[in-house]
Design a protein around this motif. Structure first.
Motif, PDB file in Angstrom:
ATOM      1  N   ALA A  43     -10.388  -1.759  -3.370  1.00  0.00           N
ATOM      2  CA  ALA A  43      -9.056  -1.472  -3.907  1.00  0.00           C
ATOM      3  C   ALA A  43      -9.143  -1.021  -5.364  1.00  0.00           C
ATOM      4  O   ALA A  43      -8.456  -0.085  -5.788  1.00  0.00           O
ATOM      5  CB  ALA A  43      -8.176  -2.714  -3.796  1.00  0.00           C
ATOM      6  N   LEU A  44     -10.007  -1.665  -6.142  1.00  0.00           N
ATOM      7  CA  LEU A  44     -10.193  -1.281  -7.543  1.00  0.00           C
ATOM      8  C   LEU A  44     -10.816   0.108  -7.648  1.00  0.00           C
ATOM      9  O   LEU A  44     -10.520   0.867  -8.573  1.00  0.00           O
ATOM     10  CB  LEU A  44     -11.071  -2.316  -8.261  1.00  0.00           C
ATOM     11  CG  LEU A  44     -10.445  -3.713  -8.431  1.00  0.00           C
ATOM     12  CD1 LEU A  44     -11.442  -4.678  -9.050  1.00  0.00           C
ATOM     13  CD2 LEU A  44      -9.177  -3.631  -9.285  1.00  0.00           C
ATOM     14  N   ALA A 160      -0.783   0.335 -10.441  1.00  0.00           N
ATOM     15  CA  ALA A 160       0.070   0.032  -9.293  1.00  0.00           C
ATOM     16  C   ALA A 160      -0.686   0.245  -7.978  1.00  0.00           C
ATOM     17  O   ALA A 160      -0.558  -0.546  -7.038  1.00  0.00           O
ATOM     18  CB  ALA A 160       1.326   0.900  -9.326  1.00  0.00           C
ATOM     19  N   THR A 161      -1.482   1.309  -7.928  1.00  0.00           N
ATOM     20  CA  THR A 161      -2.281   1.594  -6.726  1.00  0.00           C
ATOM     21  C   THR A 161      -3.291   0.481  -6.483  1.00  0.00           C
ATOM     22  O   THR A 161      -3.444  -0.003  -5.353  1.00  0.00           O
ATOM     23  CB  THR A 161      -3.024   2.936  -6.873  1.00  0.00           C
ATOM     24  OG1 THR A 161      -2.067   3.993  -7.030  1.00  0.00           O
ATOM     25  CG2 THR A 161      -3.884   3.226  -5.641  1.00  0.00           C
ATOM     26  N   ALA A 162      -3.982   0.072  -7.546  1.00  0.00           N
ATOM     27  CA  ALA A 162      -4.986  -0.988  -7.434  1.00  0.00           C
ATOM     28  C   ALA A 162      -4.340  -2.295  -6.975  1.00  0.00           C
ATOM     29  O   ALA A 162      -4.866  -2.986  -6.098  1.00  0.00           O
ATOM     30  CB  ALA A 162      -5.699  -1.188  -8.778  1.00  0.00           C
ATOM     31  N   ILE A 163      -3.186  -2.641  -7.548  1.00  0.00           N
ATOM     32  CA  ILE A 163      -2.498  -3.883  -7.183  1.00  0.00           C
ATOM     33  C   ILE A 163      -2.064  -3.839  -5.713  1.00  0.00           C
ATOM     34  O   ILE A 163      -2.244  -4.813  -4.968  1.00  0.00           O
ATOM     35  CB  ILE A 163      -1.263  -4.108  -8.083  1.00  0.00           C
ATOM     36  CG1 ILE A 163      -1.713  -4.446  -9.515  1.00  0.00           C
ATOM     37  CG2 ILE A 163      -0.381  -5.233  -7.535  1.00  0.00           C
ATOM     38  CD1 ILE A 163      -0.582  -4.564 -10.514  1.00  0.00           C
ATOM     39  N   TRP A 164      -1.512  -2.701  -5.289  1.00  0.00           N
ATOM     40  CA  TRP A 164      -1.062  -2.566  -3.902  1.00  0.00           C
ATOM     41  C   TRP A 164      -2.215  -2.806  -2.923  1.00  0.00           C
ATOM     42  O   TRP A 164      -2.098  -3.583  -1.982  1.00  0.00           O
ATOM     43  CB  TRP A 164      -0.454  -1.185  -3.673  1.00  0.00           C
ATOM     44  CG  TRP A 164      -0.248  -0.854  -2.218  1.00  0.00           C
ATOM     45  CD1 TRP A 164      -1.061  -0.105  -1.411  1.00  0.00           C
ATOM     46  CD2 TRP A 164       0.809  -1.317  -1.367  1.00  0.00           C
ATOM     47  NE1 TRP A 164      -0.574  -0.042  -0.134  1.00  0.00           N
ATOM     48  CE2 TRP A 164       0.573  -0.783  -0.070  1.00  0.00           C
ATOM     49  CE3 TRP A 164       1.933  -2.115  -1.570  1.00  0.00           C
ATOM     50  CZ2 TRP A 164       1.419  -1.028   1.011  1.00  0.00           C
ATOM     51  CZ3 TRP A 164       2.780  -2.364  -0.492  1.00  0.00           C
ATOM     52  CH2 TRP A 164       2.526  -1.828   0.774  1.00  0.00           C
ATOM     53  N   CYS A 166      -5.072  -4.254  -3.548  1.00  0.00           N
ATOM     54  CA  CYS A 166      -5.604  -5.621  -3.685  1.00  0.00           C
ATOM     55  C   CYS A 166      -4.799  -6.564  -2.800  1.00  0.00           C
ATOM     56  O   CYS A 166      -5.359  -7.476  -2.172  1.00  0.00           O
ATOM     57  CB  CYS A 166      -5.527  -6.086  -5.145  1.00  0.00           C
ATOM     58  SG  CYS A 166      -6.889  -5.488  -6.181  1.00  0.00           S
ATOM     59  N   LEU A 167      -3.473  -6.343  -2.736  1.00  0.00           N
ATOM     60  CA  LEU A 167      -2.616  -7.158  -1.867  1.00  0.00           C
ATOM     61  C   LEU A 167      -2.962  -6.909  -0.395  1.00  0.00           C
ATOM     62  O   LEU A 167      -2.996  -7.836   0.411  1.00  0.00           O
ATOM     63  CB  LEU A 167      -1.141  -6.827  -2.116  1.00  0.00           C
ATOM     64  CG  LEU A 167      -0.573  -7.259  -3.478  1.00  0.00           C
ATOM     65  CD1 LEU A 167       0.850  -6.744  -3.651  1.00  0.00           C
ATOM     66  CD2 LEU A 167      -0.607  -8.785  -3.613  1.00  0.00           C
TER      67      LEU A 167
END
Length: 209
Positions: A43-44, A160-164, A166-167
């Motif tokens: 994700a990162l 925001a992309t990384a957080i999404w 990661c979830l």
């Protein structure tokens, strides 16, 4: 002053990132197969690749790529080949014991660097992402918006992309979810292989608009 523009960018990005594509497929596969750590690093990697798209969009290189059929096709075939490659590897998955301890052993096999690279390359080579960010920075975002503000938008998009994702990795790496997928054994991997290959083939036949 730029809040309306930012909210428009954020909404368009949310709709784009939430739609299943190669990034989603790769993150899910890494999370289910190798665990939360690998899924998070993937994700990162996806999130970091956003900086690449934002960078060349701000520099105007994205415009050159979008206008050049040769460059667009080169990027398209590279991305398609990569997706076909990892899809083929997934198709060759062999049956494994669905024991809980095997999940823990499997989680330690994937290196952080390998997972990160997988996410970065998948997003970075995606020509659809190129066209998305190009249209975002030329159509949605006013060209008179200060470069610093546009860079701020870019940072938000990457984070925001990384957080999404990661979830997404957290959801699909939960022990109960992984155990459920593990009971299906190698068939899950093969199914993801088919999905990745299908996306790769579809990408290969994508025409530049």
């Amino acid at each position: 002053m730029y809040w309306t523009e930012f909210l428009t960018v954020a909404l368009i990005h949310l709709l784009a990132v939430a739609s299943p594509g190669p990034d989603f497929a790769v993150v899910v596969r890494e999370a289910v197969t190798h665990g939360r750590r690998a899924g998070t690093w993937t994700a990162l990697g996806v999130g970091s690749a956003i900086f690449l798209h934002v960078g060349y969009s701000l520099l105007g290189i994205g415009l050159i790529v979008s206008q050049s059929i040769v460059l667009f096709n080169a990027l398209k075939w590279l991305a398609a080949a990569y997706l076909l490659y990892i899809g083929y590897k997934a198709l060759r998955a062999q049956p494994a014991k669905p024991a809980t301890e095997d999940l823990h052993k499997e989680a330690g096999i994937r290196t952080a660097r390998g997972a990160f690279t997988s996410g970065f390359v998948t997003n970075g080579l995606n020509p659809k992402a190129t066209l998305f960010f190009l249209s975002l920075f030329t159509v949605v975002i006013n060209p008179h918006t200060p470069l610093a503000i546009q860079a701020g938008y870019g940072i938000y998009l990457a984070v925001a992309t990384a957080i999404w994702f990661c979830l997404v990795a957290m959801l699909f790496s939960q022990q109960r979810v992984r155990a459920g997928f593990a009971r299906m054994g190698h068939w899950f991997d093969r199914m993801m292989g088919v999905v990745l290959i299908a996306i790769g083939v579809k990408l290969a036949f994508t025409e530049m608009h």
